[in-house]
Design an enzyme around this catalytic site. Structure first.
Site, short mmCIF file in Angstrom:
data_model
loop_
_atom_site.label_atom_id
_atom_site.label_comp_id
_atom_site.label_asym_id
_atom_site.label_seq_id
_atom_site.Cartn_x
_atom_site.Cartn_y
_atom_site.Cartn_z
N ASP A 110 0.72 -1.13 -0.09
CA ASP A 110 -0.12 0.04 -0.08
C ASP A 110 0.95 1.34 -0.13
OD1 ASP A 110 -2.59 -0.91 -0.02
OD2 ASP A 110 -2.88 -1.04 2.01
O1 CEZ Z 1 -2.77 -2.54 5.33
C1 CEZ Z 1 -2.63 -3.81 4.68
C2 CEZ Z 1 -3.39 -4.03 3.62
O2 CEZ Z 1 -4.86 -4.19 4.00
O3 CEZ Z 1 -1.18 -3.49 3.89
C3 CEZ Z 1 -0.82 -4.80 3.10
C4 CEZ Z 1 -1.84 -4.75 1.98
O4 CEZ Z 1 -1.55 -5.57 1.17
C5 CEZ Z 1 -3.30 -4.89 2.55
O5 CEZ Z 1 -4.31 -4.97 1.52
C6 CEZ Z 1 0.38 -4.12 2.68
O6 CEZ Z 1 0.57 -2.99 2.21
O7 CEZ Z 1 -2.06 2.16 4.52
C7 CEZ Z 1 -0.80 1.64 5.22
O8 CEZ Z 1 0.14 2.31 5.29
C8 CEZ Z 1 -1.35 0.50 6.09
O9 CEZ Z 1 0.21 0.19 6.47
C9 CEZ Z 1 -1.80 -0.38 5.43
O10 CEZ Z 1 -1.30 -0.63 4.13
C10 CEZ Z 1 -1.89 -1.94 6.10
C11 CEZ Z 1 -2.22 -2.19 7.44
O11 CEZ Z 1 -3.29 -1.83 7.84
C12 CEZ Z 1 -1.19 -1.78 8.36
O12 CEZ Z 1 -0.26 -3.10 8.60
#
Ligand code: CEZ
Length: 794
Positions: free
Chosen positions: A470
């Site tokens: 993300d």
């Molecule tokens: O959310 C997850 C997502 O739900 O991060 C994964 C992604 O593949 C999933 O779909 C890897 O990026 O926005 C951010 O910076 C957060 O870090 C989110 O990306 C994250 C989590 O909620 C936190 O670990």
């Protein structure tokens, strides 16, 4: 004393301070709740957007689930103060807010309830929390017991935080007819047209008592006085003030004066939650008047819909306990609730559907259909799946990510393997921007073609503002940057789709996608192979990253895992990249997502590099990414290595490790702190976030990899990939309407894997013509240290 011991499907912690964030979670169709051993609780319910009825003491920003929780004195929670009327000594259960060390303490996490037991000076408080199946009601049973040989006079004060409800309107009062504290508010809004929504909200928080209280208080400040939360002034008085709360911070606290004989117990019941109005609270009171048993039975029925694909017994009882009880529960939670979001990220939604395949496949099936109904006619998938018509894309879903199509064929392959429901491919589904209804097969073609087309002149997939990762938002925002991982994702998706097409007899189309995958793999090797591992991407400015020259973010796990999964890595490359991962990314807590963690913003990569080193995507042991790698290791025939990393996903088995993680082995968290080589003091700490795409992959690993009981078109393929130190396992495999009992054992004289069913050898290791209700006893004989099947497809 720290002794988390397992007791069937329940884990019990006997110390309230050594792992202060140790927690359990409960959920139902409309809410979820996360509670710690000390009594802090974070709860939310859907109306249909996530909302709270027990708020923090300041107005909270609306955000998505935070990576790690933090607890503080006034954090929302459910507590019971106890005052000895003779000595005036005070303690609180379970532990906060008074923090007096109990003589006896336990926090038991069950699948259907959470229970705390706290004993101080001969008075024991047990608090048991359950949820009904649909409504956002916390059902509390609080039992007070005099454990001494003398009569005791005490006051008991259930104290449930309500917190800062609203800057527009908040207050509270005791309602004698309802026997409840009712706190009222108006959800803040400013646009006139929002009024139509807001007026339907459950804006009251209530604490309903079935036992008549002697006194109460509804204003937090009056309750605490100058004593603060640790020793509220009002409980040092004979009776709580029975005050009202007028645009102050509300609280729900009741007082019961009890005179208990030696050994006497008294049980009280409460319901805590949100409601629209007093009438609704009156209905709730009637609903649970006869006790909580009916609600318990109904919730039990809901959980019983979760039918785990495997039940196992291995030489590792903690892992068994997770696989048998907690993994299916966590998968069911994800798939049934969509993590309590109304616009789940598309990749999460599809992967959660894959997890459902192993516990309730029909829900997974509907989810695939629902997701495809929101596909664009171009084949592109949206960033989030809108679960009700007025839902909107929020938070991260407003940032364009280009990977969502990848998950469709990869996850659908798991569903089809489990169910052989190829009829799914013939179902007709609309698009979000066209009334045309095409078959699932056609939708899938479009999705894979979209990925194949979304590549630059070199044949590399554009990343835009992120892929699976993300926060990798600056690599390609100018429209040129590409993702190594996503290019691998396209190749893997194309070959997964080719396999599905071949299974349904569409050999020409399968050959087409297979050829595409091969061509993409060639390109991957040309642009991303860095000598010992794969690079992660190429920025808008043409800079390759995740390579040897990088001081930080030198190696990323996902490009290695997917380099294996998509078939780009040959044997030599696999060996090299595995060595690199072992040397640079593996830690005692699992494999880290990248290393070294970034300590400075890299403006050509993005906000990922601004995250704290070792936290979330910046080099934590991000379990979702570790799961891809473990799955790839099984594919590569590396079962010992795979098991070693799989085991590290769970706290334990030894107590020192559990302490270090700070979490009970009742769920796999989003991540453990990483950057082990940079910040060893905090490495290993659990994030405690129980929502994670890890779960469906761990299930797939367990079914297809570790126990090797994968469905194929004609039946069940049996090919366990046990670690070499395991001598025997037994597996009950629930599969296509029947149960198959499998025993696998190593024998000195065995040269290769042999499989027998009801005494007869299964030459190709596939149990065919499985009939519902028939009984199958399978024996698998394994050679002493099996490396059979190295490099085979799983
Ligand atoms: O959310 C997850 C997502 O739900 O991060 C994964 C992604 O593949 C999933 O779909 C890897 O990026 O926005 C951010 O910076 C957060 O870090 C989110 O990306 C994250 C989590 O909620 C936190 O670990």
């Amino acid at each position: 004393m720290m002794n988390p011991s397992k007791d069937g499907d329940r884990y019990i912690l006997h110390d309230p301070v050594k792992m202060p964030k140790a927690s359990g979670f409960l959920w139902n169709e409309n809410m979820m709740l996360h509670a710690t051993c000390q009594g802090y609780v974070t709860a939310q319910f859907m109306q249909p957007e996530p909302a709270k009825y027990s708020h923090p003491p300041l107005m909270e920003a609306k955000t998505f689930l935070l990576p790690e929780p933090s607890y503080y004195a006034h954090h929302p929670g459910r507590f019971v103060y106890v005052k000895d009327e003779e000595s005036a000594q005070v303690f609180s259960a379970p532990y906060a807010p008074v923090h007096r060390r109990p003589d006896v303490f336990s926090f038991a996490v069950g699948k259907q309830d959470l229970t705390w037991q706290t004993e101080c000076n001969g008075i024991e408080i047990t608090m048991r929390l359950e949820l009904p199946r649909t409504e956002p009601h916390e059902l509390w049973t609080i039992t007070v017991t005099n454990k001494t040989g003398d009569a005791r006079r005490i006051s008991v004060y259930p104290y449930f935080t309500v917190g800062y409800m609203s800057w527009m309107n908040q207050g509270g009062a005791y309602n004698p007819e309802l026997q409840a504290v009712v706190c009222s508010s108006v959800t803040p809004y400013q646009k006139y047209h929002d009024y139509a929504k807001v007026k339907t909200y459950k804006d009251k928080s209530f604490l309903l008592a079935y036992a008549l209280p002697d006194a109460w208080e509804t204003c937090q400040q009056r309750f605490e006085g100058e004593g603060g939360i640790g020793m509220p002034e009002s409980i040092l008085q004979p009776a709580l003030p029975c005050g009202e709360c007028h645009y102050e911070m509300p609280v729900a606290v009741l007082q019961y004066r009890l005179a208990l004989h030696a050994g006497e117990s008294q049980q009280m019941r409460f319901v805590f939650g949100p409601a629209k109005d007093e009438r609704a609270i009156a209905d709730i009171k009637t609903r649970y008047a006869d006790g909580f048993e009916a609600a318990r039975a109904e919730y039990g029925g809901y959980l019983a819909q979760c039918a785990p694909a495997v039940q196992v017994q291995t030489p590792d009882p903690d892992l068994d306990n997770y696989i048998n009880h907690w993994l299916p529960r966590q998968a069911f939670f994800h798939g049934m609730t969509n993590r309590l979001s109304s616009d789940p990220q598309t990749r999460n939604y599809i992967q959660d559907a894959m997890g459902m395949t192993y516990v309730k496949p029909e829900v997974g099936r509907s989810a695939f259909l629902f997701a495809l109904s929101q596909q664009k006619r171009s084949g592109a998938m949206p960033d989030g799946i809108l679960l009700y018509p007025e839902a909107e894309l929020k938070f991260i879903n407003q940032v364009p990510h280009s990977d969502h199509c990848v998950w469709l064929p990869i996850c659908m392959a798991a569903y089809l393997a489990e169910t052989a429901d190829h009829g799914l491919l013939d179902e007709k589904v609309p698009f979000c921007d066209s009334d045309e209804r095409l078959t699932v097969k056609q939708h899938m073609d479009l999705a894979v073609d979209w990925l194949i087309d979304d590549r630059d002149e070199r044949g590399l997939n554009y990343i835009r503002q992120g892929d699976w990762n993300d926060p990798m938002n600056a690599v390609g925002y100018q429209g040129k940057g590409v993702s190594g991982w996503l290019t691998m994702g396209t190749a893997y998706a194309a070959s997964a789709w080719a396999d599905i097409l071949a299974d349904t007899g569409k050999n020409d189309e399968a050959a087409h996608y297979r050829a595409q995958a091969e061509e993409i793999n060639r390109i991957i090797n040309a642009y991303f192979w860095d000598g010992d591992w794969y690079a992660r991407g190429i920025t808008d400015d043409g800079v390759r990253f995740g390579v040897k020259e990088d001081d930080e973010g030198r190696i990323y796990l996902n490009s290695q895992s997917w380099g294996i999964l998509c078939g780009a890595a040959d044997a030599q490359k696999k060996a090299r990249l595995m060595k690199a991962v072992e040397e640079q990314l593996e830690s005692p807590y699992g494999a880290e997502m990248l290393a070294p963690a970034y300590t400075n913003m890299r403006e050509d990569i993005g906000r990922l590099t601004q995250k704290y080193p070792g936290v979330t995507e910046n080099g934590s042991v991000y379990n979702h990414a570790s799961a891809f790698y473990i799955y790839a290791l099984y594919l590569a025939g590396e079962e010992d290595h795979a098991y070693r990393l799989l085991r590290r996903m769970l706290p334990g088995a030894d107590q020192a490790d559990i302490l270090r993680r700070g979490q009970l082995p009742v769920f796999i968290p989003n991540y453990y702190r990483g950057a082990y080589r940079q910040l060893p003091d905090v490495a290993g700490r659990s994030s405690h976030l129980f929502c994670t795409g890890t779960i469906s992959w761990v299930y797939r690993i367990v079914v297809e990899g570790l126990f090797g009981v994968k469905g194929v078109g004609e039946g069940l393929e049996i090919n366990p990939k046990l670690p070499s130190h395991w001598d025997r396992v037994s597996i009950i495999r629930r599969f296509r309407g029947t149960q198959i009992r499998i025993k696998a054992e190593r024998r000195q004289d065995a040269k290769e894997i042999e499989v027998f069913c009801n005494g007869k050898p299964l030459r190709d290791r596939v149990l065919k013509d499985i009939r519902e209700g028939e009984s199958y006893e399978v024996l698998v004989v394994l050679p002493q240290s099996s490396v059979e099947g190295k490099g085979e497809d799983i």
